[in-house]
Design a protein around this motif. Structure first.
Motif: not given
Ligand SMILES: NC(=O)c1ccc[n+]([C@@H]2O[C@H](COP(=O)([O-])OP(=O)(O)OC[C@H]3O[C@@H](n4cnc5c(N)ncnc54)[C@H](O)[C@@H]3O)[C@@H](O)[C@H]2O)c1
Length: 336
Positions: A151-153, A235-239, A251-258
């Protein structure tokens, strides 16, 4: 019921105070912070009392000390609290140096009190699910993975302490350590780390490792790419966001919180491709983590994340820092 003193009324002190109140297992809550206004606001919000550290140490009624202070203060606070006979929960990273972390773990051993370190990612459903899915759905042996966390600093830190690598350890030690710790629980010991980091903080008080990439080789043969960032624009919408992709032999497992909070599971077992989605339950992983700690105290059992484990996760982060500094791969055995 426990009487708990939280040290540090900053970001994590708030998170922990809220979690303890939600757990409903706290007879009294105390807040310690050298900045009186911070302690006062947090105490008022959660019906707590303000104290100083000496009062906490002398008060036999307080059985748990929860350390939510900047990382460079963890060692001395933890050792004093353990020597005063308190059980100690300490936010991650346990410390900045292995010798400090070892001193904390030794103090815990001598005191006979519980000592747990806040590697909370183990309690996030998206991550604990990987472990369960990798076994139950048989994606085979995990041979590769990519993880991102960033994320940001973190400019909220008091006196901008995150910007000083001597105080925070930089992005690998402060942030990517979450992934290093989780990966250890999933894949076992790491043998080698090759890392690079870029310093993007010329406008801040001091330089820091703002964006880092590390490639971890595991004893199992798995190869994992971990990226941590404090370089996203503020200051981005998703910090803040996390991403992972685990590749098994089947197989594979993926996930993206954003982008979404859905786990995607794609397997191909005995030539049969299959796609499945899961939405892990939403709950407060910090409350789950702290509850597991109070339960360990109540039932006198081993804490879920002890000092030895925190030391090993810190070792990986320090190996990444060293590799980024020396611009070469670093064996874990080189970091002591
Ligand atoms: N588990 C997580 O997800 C997570 C997230 C962020 C930070 N952290 C960790 O939590 C710790 C605290 O980070 P933060 O973001 O809350 O920092 P922060 O700067 O927001 O708050 C720290 C607070 O501690 C106080 N403090 C300083 N020295 C103290 C002392 N000796 N006794 C009592 N209080 C003292 C400061 O006045 C400040 O109010 C760090 O180790 C950080 O790495 C963990």
């Amino acid at each position: 019921m426990h009487s708990i003193a939280i040290l540090g009324a900053g970001m994590m002190g708030n998170v922990h105070a809220r979690a303890y109140r939600a757990m409903n297992q706290t007879s009294s809550l105390w807040i310690v912070d050298p900045v009186a206004s911070r302690a006062g606001v947090l105490a008022e919000t959660y019906g707590a009392a303000v104290a100083n550290f000496e009062e906490v140490l002398e008060n036999d009624g307080i059985d748990i000390v929860d350390i939510c202070t900047p990382t460079f203060t963890h060692r001395d606070l933890a050792i004093s609290a353990l020597e005063a006979g308190k059980h100690v929960f300490c936010e991650k990273p346990v410390a900045l140096k292995l010798r400090d972390a070892r001193a904390m773990d030794e103090a815990a051993g001598k005191s006979g009190k519980k000592f747990m370190v806040g590697h909370v990612v183990r309690f996030f459903p998206q991550y604990s699910a990987v472990k369960e899915l990798s076994v139950a759905r048989n994606i085979g042996e995990i041979v590769m993975a990519r993880l991102y966390r960033g994320g940001s600093f973190p400019s909220h830190g008091i006196d901008n302490w995150f910007a000083d690598p001597e105080k925070s350890g930089g992005v690998f030690v402060d942030l990517s350590i979450h992934d290093f710790d989780f990966l250890r629980t999933l894949l076992g010991p790491v043998t080698t780390v090759e890392a690079r980091s870029s310093m993007l903080s010329s406008d801040k008080q001091k330089s820091s490792f703002d964006h880092g990439m590390a490639i971890l080789k595991f004893e199992s043969g798995a190869l994992v790419h971990v990226e941590g960032s404090w370089a996203e624009p503020p200051g981005m919408p998703v910090g803040f966001g996390t991403f992972y992709e685990f590749i098994g032999t089947r197989g594979m497992i993926t996930n993206s919180y954003e982008r979404e909070t859905t786990l995607k599971l794609q397997t191909s077992i005995e030539g049969k491709p299959k796609y499945a989605q899961e939405n892990p339950a939403h709950f407060d992983p910090y409350a789950a983590e702290l509850e597991s700690f109070t339960l360990s105290v109540d039932e006198d059992k081993e804490v879920p994340v002890n000092g030895r484990e925190a030391i090993e996760s810190l070792r990986i982060a320090l190996a990444a820092n060293l590799s980024a500094k020396l611009l070469r791969p670093v064996e874990l055995s080189e970091v002591h």
